[in-house]
Design an enzyme around this catalytic site. Sequence first.
Site, PDB file in Angstrom:
ATOM      1  N   SER A  52       5.498   7.433   5.856  1.00 53.53           N
ATOM      2  CA  SER A  52       4.443   7.884   4.945  1.00 53.53           C
ATOM      3  C   SER A  52       4.486   9.390   4.823  1.00 53.53           C
ATOM      4  O   SER A  52       4.310  10.126   5.802  1.00 53.53           O
ATOM      5  CB  SER A  52       3.073   7.465   5.472  1.00 53.53           C
ATOM      6  OG  SER A  52       2.077   8.201   4.788  1.00 53.53           O
ATOM      7  N   HIS A  71       6.878   5.803   1.691  1.00 55.10           N
ATOM      8  CA  HIS A  71       5.510   5.340   1.403  1.00 55.10           C
ATOM      9  C   HIS A  71       4.690   6.533   0.909  1.00 55.10           C
ATOM     10  O   HIS A  71       4.602   7.563   1.594  1.00 55.10           O
ATOM     11  CB  HIS A  71       4.929   4.763   2.694  1.00 55.10           C
ATOM     12  CG  HIS A  71       3.555   4.189   2.573  1.00 55.10           C
ATOM     13  ND1 HIS A  71       3.311   2.895   2.164  1.00 55.10           N
ATOM     14  CD2 HIS A  71       2.333   4.732   2.850  1.00 55.10           C
ATOM     15  CE1 HIS A  71       2.005   2.661   2.188  1.00 55.10           C
ATOM     16  NE2 HIS A  71       1.390   3.761   2.599  1.00 55.10           N
ATOM     17  N   ASP A 111       1.047   7.835  -0.328  1.00 53.56           N
ATOM     18  CA  ASP A 111      -0.384   7.539  -0.293  1.00 53.56           C
ATOM     19  C   ASP A 111      -1.131   8.356  -1.337  1.00 53.56           C
ATOM     20  O   ASP A 111      -1.331   9.564  -1.157  1.00 53.56           O
ATOM     21  CB  ASP A 111      -0.942   7.863   1.096  1.00 53.56           C
ATOM     22  CG  ASP A 111      -0.445   6.899   2.162  1.00 53.56           C
ATOM     23  OD1 ASP A 111      -0.685   5.688   2.013  1.00 53.56           O
ATOM     24  OD2 ASP A 111       0.209   7.355   3.118  1.00 53.56           O
ATOM     25  N   MET A 127      -4.574   9.205  -3.105  1.00 48.62           N
ATOM     26  CA  MET A 127      -6.015   9.075  -2.793  1.00 48.62           C
ATOM     27  C   MET A 127      -6.833   9.889  -3.782  1.00 48.62           C
ATOM     28  O   MET A 127      -6.429  10.982  -4.174  1.00 48.62           O
ATOM     29  CB  MET A 127      -6.291   9.632  -1.389  1.00 48.62           C
ATOM     30  CG  MET A 127      -5.484   8.981  -0.294  1.00 48.62           C
ATOM     31  SD  MET A 127      -5.869   9.735   1.302  1.00 48.62           S
ATOM     32  CE  MET A 127      -4.730   8.848   2.351  1.00 48.62           C
ATOM     33  N   HIS A 162       1.098   3.530  -2.430  1.00 53.37           N
ATOM     34  CA  HIS A 162      -0.138   2.912  -1.938  1.00 53.37           C
ATOM     35  C   HIS A 162      -1.295   3.610  -2.645  1.00 53.37           C
ATOM     36  O   HIS A 162      -1.585   4.775  -2.365  1.00 53.37           O
ATOM     37  CB  HIS A 162      -0.182   3.116  -0.410  1.00 53.37           C
ATOM     38  CG  HIS A 162      -1.431   2.632   0.240  1.00 53.37           C
ATOM     39  ND1 HIS A 162      -1.699   2.891   1.577  1.00 53.37           N
ATOM     40  CD2 HIS A 162      -2.479   1.910  -0.222  1.00 53.37           C
ATOM     41  CE1 HIS A 162      -2.862   2.342   1.901  1.00 53.37           C
ATOM     42  NE2 HIS A 162      -3.360   1.754   0.817  1.00 53.37           N
ATOM     43  N   MET A 196      -4.880   4.385  -3.373  1.00 49.04           N
ATOM     44  CA  MET A 196      -6.246   4.349  -2.836  1.00 49.04           C
ATOM     45  C   MET A 196      -7.163   5.068  -3.814  1.00 49.04           C
ATOM     46  O   MET A 196      -7.645   6.180  -3.553  1.00 49.04           O
ATOM     47  CB  MET A 196      -6.276   5.000  -1.444  1.00 49.04           C
ATOM     48  CG  MET A 196      -5.667   4.111  -0.362  1.00 49.04           C
ATOM     49  SD  MET A 196      -5.228   5.018   1.129  1.00 49.04           S
ATOM     50  CE  MET A 196      -3.606   5.618   0.663  1.00 49.04           C
ATOM     51  N   MET A 239      -3.809  -3.226   6.395  1.00 49.54           N
ATOM     52  CA  MET A 239      -4.147  -1.915   6.969  1.00 49.54           C
ATOM     53  C   MET A 239      -4.454  -2.079   8.460  1.00 49.54           C
ATOM     54  O   MET A 239      -5.250  -2.946   8.846  1.00 49.54           O
ATOM     55  CB  MET A 239      -5.383  -1.304   6.280  1.00 49.54           C
ATOM     56  CG  MET A 239      -5.191  -0.856   4.841  1.00 49.54           C
ATOM     57  SD  MET A 239      -3.835   0.296   4.546  1.00 49.54           S
ATOM     58  CE  MET A 239      -4.296   1.683   5.598  1.00 49.54           C
ATOM     59  N   ASP A 278       0.312  -0.944   7.843  1.00 51.29           N
ATOM     60  CA  ASP A 278       0.162   0.475   7.528  1.00 51.29           C
ATOM     61  C   ASP A 278      -0.930   1.105   8.382  1.00 51.29           C
ATOM     62  O   ASP A 278      -2.106   0.773   8.236  1.00 51.29           O
ATOM     63  CB  ASP A 278      -0.179   0.616   6.033  1.00 51.29           C
ATOM     64  CG  ASP A 278      -0.295   2.068   5.591  1.00 51.29           C
ATOM     65  OD1 ASP A 278       0.034   2.976   6.387  1.00 51.29           O
ATOM     66  OD2 ASP A 278      -0.710   2.297   4.439  1.00 51.29           O
TER      67      ASP A 278
HETATM   68  C1  DX5 Z   1      -3.811   5.880   5.515  1.00 52.99           C
HETATM   69  C2  DX5 Z   1      -2.456   5.697   4.903  1.00 52.99           C
HETATM   70  C3  DX5 Z   1      -1.329   5.524   5.837  1.00 52.99           C
HETATM   71  C4  DX5 Z   1      -1.109   6.675   6.769  1.00 52.99           C
HETATM   72  C5  DX5 Z   1      -0.176   6.268   7.858  1.00 52.99           C
HETATM   73  O1  DX5 Z   1      -4.733   5.843   4.495  1.00 52.99           O
HETATM   74  O2  DX5 Z   1      -2.474   4.555   4.082  1.00 52.99           O
HETATM   75  O3  DX5 Z   1      -0.145   5.260   5.088  1.00 52.99           O
HETATM   76  O4  DX5 Z   1      -0.570   7.783   6.119  1.00 52.99           O
HETATM   77  O5  DX5 Z   1      -0.058   7.357   8.693  1.00 52.99           O
HETATM   78  P1  DX5 Z   1      -0.013   7.210  10.288  1.00 52.99           P
HETATM   79  O6  DX5 Z   1       1.288   6.550  10.594  1.00 52.99           O
HETATM   80  O7  DX5 Z   1      -0.107   8.599  10.750  1.00 52.99           O
HETATM   81  O8  DX5 Z   1      -1.189   6.350  10.680  1.00 52.99           O
HETATM   82 ZN    ZN Z   2      -0.578   4.019   3.180  1.00 58.05          ZN
END
Ligand code: DX5
Ligand code: ZN
Length: 218
Positions: A8, A32, A34, A36, A65, A67, A136, A174
Amino acid sequence: MPVKIAPSLLAADFARLEEEITRVAPHVDWLHLDVMDGHFVPNISFGIPVISSIRTATEVFFDCHIMTTNPDAFLPELREAGADQVTVHIEAVPDPTRAFERATQNGLKCGLVVNPGTPFEAIAPFAERCDTIVIMSVEPGYGGQAFMPASLSKVEEAREWVENHGLGADIEIDGGITPENAGSAVSAGASVLVAGTAVFRADDPASAVDALRRAADN
Ligand code: DX5
Ligand code: ZN
């Protein structure tokens, strides 16, 4: 099937994204990303312009991903920016039919994500439409949180559903994944391991990926 490792980018140094990506990309299966919005989750990360810029640095599969409160609003733009797959939260789109249609029309692979507090049953009716089912193992919004072991039973449920219905979906876990818990995630049925902190905060991200792969294989 070999397990996929998907670092990620959230845990990378955003001032040096190209360098961070090019040193892990040859060792990983997916990257990956993220996205947000500060509304669906209490944090803002990055969006379409960043994805579009980093697309020039690598050909690795971009697993996005999403969010955000309105995940289907930007699917054409995400494809245009270089996304390969989008996964959206069932908590944001209780009926993801339209999002799946728009994703498919735009040439995107698609999937559903469930938060720790949401039962697997919430996504089961849509599992056959998913290329990837994401469980998650932390509350979404931040990297660096502790792995929630209770998520493993949900991975088992997802694996059982996929096998019983003859589906081909990947099962991705994740949040908080490390070489210490990667083996139990794979034993529970995960086929994709997302890891931010364990990869990008390591002294040597490429060896951190190898360590996850070894743990996954054992
Ligand atoms: C959280 C994200 C994850 C996160 C994972 O909202 O969806 O993808 O970045 O990071 P680590 O491995 O640090 O938990
Ligand atoms: Zn994620």
